[in-house]
Design a protein around this motif. Structure first.
Motif, short mmCIF file in Angstrom:
data_model
loop_
_atom_site.label_atom_id
_atom_site.label_comp_id
_atom_site.label_asym_id
_atom_site.label_seq_id
_atom_site.Cartn_x
_atom_site.Cartn_y
_atom_site.Cartn_z
N GLU A 97 -12.89 -10.87 -8.54
CA GLU A 97 -11.95 -10.89 -9.67
C GLU A 97 -12.58 -11.64 -10.85
O GLU A 97 -13.31 -12.61 -10.67
N ARG A 98 -12.28 -11.16 -12.05
CA ARG A 98 -12.86 -11.75 -13.26
C ARG A 98 -11.85 -12.66 -13.94
O ARG A 98 -10.65 -12.39 -13.96
N PHE A 99 -12.38 -13.74 -14.51
CA PHE A 99 -11.56 -14.71 -15.24
C PHE A 99 -12.20 -14.99 -16.59
O PHE A 99 -13.41 -14.78 -16.79
N TYR A 100 -11.37 -15.48 -17.49
CA TYR A 100 -11.79 -15.63 -18.89
C TYR A 100 -11.41 -17.02 -19.40
O TYR A 100 -10.36 -17.55 -19.05
N THR A 101 -12.29 -17.61 -20.22
CA THR A 101 -11.94 -18.81 -20.97
C THR A 101 -12.90 -18.98 -22.13
O THR A 101 -14.12 -18.79 -21.98
N ASP A 102 -12.38 -19.26 -23.29
CA ASP A 102 -13.16 -19.63 -24.47
C ASP A 102 -14.34 -18.68 -24.72
O ASP A 102 -15.48 -19.10 -24.92
N GLY A 103 -14.06 -17.38 -24.70
CA GLY A 103 -15.08 -16.40 -25.04
C GLY A 103 -16.07 -16.07 -23.93
O GLY A 103 -17.02 -15.31 -24.15
N GLN A 104 -15.87 -16.61 -22.74
CA GLN A 104 -16.79 -16.36 -21.63
C GLN A 104 -16.05 -15.78 -20.43
O GLN A 104 -14.90 -16.14 -20.17
N TYR A 105 -16.73 -14.91 -19.69
CA TYR A 105 -16.15 -14.30 -18.50
C TYR A 105 -16.86 -14.81 -17.26
O TYR A 105 -18.08 -15.03 -17.26
N PHE A 106 -16.07 -15.00 -16.20
CA PHE A 106 -16.58 -15.52 -14.93
C PHE A 106 -16.10 -14.63 -13.79
O PHE A 106 -15.04 -14.00 -13.88
N VAL A 107 -16.86 -14.59 -12.70
CA VAL A 107 -16.53 -13.79 -11.53
C VAL A 107 -16.33 -14.71 -10.34
O VAL A 107 -17.10 -15.65 -10.12
N LEU A 108 -15.27 -14.46 -9.57
CA LEU A 108 -14.99 -15.27 -8.39
C LEU A 108 -15.93 -14.91 -7.24
O LEU A 108 -16.04 -13.75 -6.85
#
Length: 376
Positions: A97-108
């Motif tokens: 699952e992908r997450f977002y914060t402050d212009g950046q995307y992260f993957v679990l």
């Protein structure tokens, strides 16, 4: 090497060596005939100078340096992705699952060995290291039952692609101390060949015969994360039998010594993350007219952090690392938000700090204890 062979120098040399009866004045047949040729020759010398620079470890850059480094078995380290611990409320999302914060995307993702869920930046580089603990992680897709997600502490720092100077330093170290037959330099080379390891300190015989310890520092000059330490351990000397060593108040994993990694048979290697040594900095300051106390402290903290990073990553031997009051003072003198400072203290005292062999200095609290006012 060929910088003296300029167009003017070469043309003068040709004209001086012409027969006396030849007219060599500008505009003459001879002058016009040789000037074009001399220009081409001068360009050739310029190209030769460039070739000389690109084939030397000292002056080569970019792809040319990569080629020269490769001749010594040294490869430029690629950029790595930042990883953060993460906490969920209500439900645990599926991996990927992908997450977002402050212009950046992260993957679990999950470190199954450690039983740790973490968010990994989609884009490699140090830019992913700037997410604060407890920052909300916003899911890109709707996740049933999930009521909140927050970033935790950084699990493994991201790093930019290795720069020319760092690569050049590693090549020089390889040349100065050949890595062979499991010597000290060999262990250092093995550790630093793993992406995300910026510096490794090697301690032979640290816990008796046939023992080697590698203290790992990431590319930001901070302790390597748990997953990176495991990666290095498994690469050099896997620890499958559960051997431990207790030295002082620390417990270390000890490799099996079975030759199942790159280390020689019988050599027990222990990979360990460097220990952070927090250094608090306090000083009195006269601020610039438009500066605030918070802005001055933030600027000072960032500049001191950069100093610590350079100190850790460019100092070869751990025993040579000294955090100097004079160096911190020089940094403060160059800040835009400060006009002057006094009473500079490191961890409450006005003297240098020498970290231990496992330690790396990290910035603790940077605070201005008193605002000085200019006296007219």
């Amino acid at each position: 090497m060929f910088q003296d062979y300029t167009y003017e120098y070469l043309l003068e040399d040709v004209l001086d060596n012409a027969p006396e009866e030849i007219d060599t004045r500008p505009g003459s047949i001879f002058y016009d005939a040789v000037s074009g040729i001399v220009l081409k020759i001068a360009k050739l010398y310029t190209d030769l100078d460039l070739v000389s620079e690109l084939t030397s470890i000292t002056t080569a850059t970019g792809e040319a340096l990569d080629t020269r480094a490769g001749e010594y078995g040294v490869v430029r380290l690629a950029a790595t992705k930042a990883k953060y611990r993460v906490t969920f409320e209500g439900a645990t999302p599926e991996l990927g699952e992908r997450f977002y914060t402050d212009g950046q995307y992260f993957v679990l993702k999950e470190d199954s060995e450690a039983g740790v869920y973490y968010l990994e930046a989609e884009v490699a580089g140090s830019s992913g290291n700037e997410v604060y603990e407890n920052t909300p992680a916003i899911p890109v897709n709707t996740i049933d039952g999930l009521t909140a997600a927050k970033f935790g502490k950084i699990y493994e720092s991201g790093s930019d692609e290795e720069d020319d100077e760092s690569l050049r330093t590693r090549v020089r170290e390889k040349i100065a101390g050949p890595a062979e037959n499991g010597n000290k330099q060999h262990y250092k080379t093995w550790c630093e060949s793993r992406e995300g390891v910026g510096r490794a300190r090697i301690f032979p015989l640290w816990n008796g015969p046939n023992t080697v310890k590698g203290v790992l520092i990431d590319t930001e000059g901070k302790p390597c994360g748990t997953s990176k330490v495991k990666e290095v351990q498994n690469y050099i000397d896997p620890a499958k039998r559960g051997y431990k060593a207790i030295v002082g108040d620390k417990e270390y994993v000890v490799g099996d010594g079975l030759g199942e990694g790159v280390a020689n048979l019988g050599a027990h290697f222990s990979a360990v993350a460097a220990s952070p040594l927090s250094i608090n900095v306090t000083f009195e300051a006269e601020l610039a007219s438009s500066a605030t106390k918070d802005a001055a402290e933030q600027e000072a903290a960032e500049a001191i952090e950069a100093y610590f990073k350079e100190l850790v990553l460019t100092t070869v031997e751990a025993a040579d690392i000294v955090v100097r009051v004079s160096a911190v003072g020089a940094i403060l003198s160059g800040l835009q938000n400060l006009l002057d400072y006094s009473n500079l203290l490191l961890n409450g005292q006005a003297h240098n700090i020498t970290p231990g062999e496992d330690d790396v200095p990290v910035v603790g609290e940077v605070s201005i204890s008193e605002i000085l006012r200019e006296v007219f």
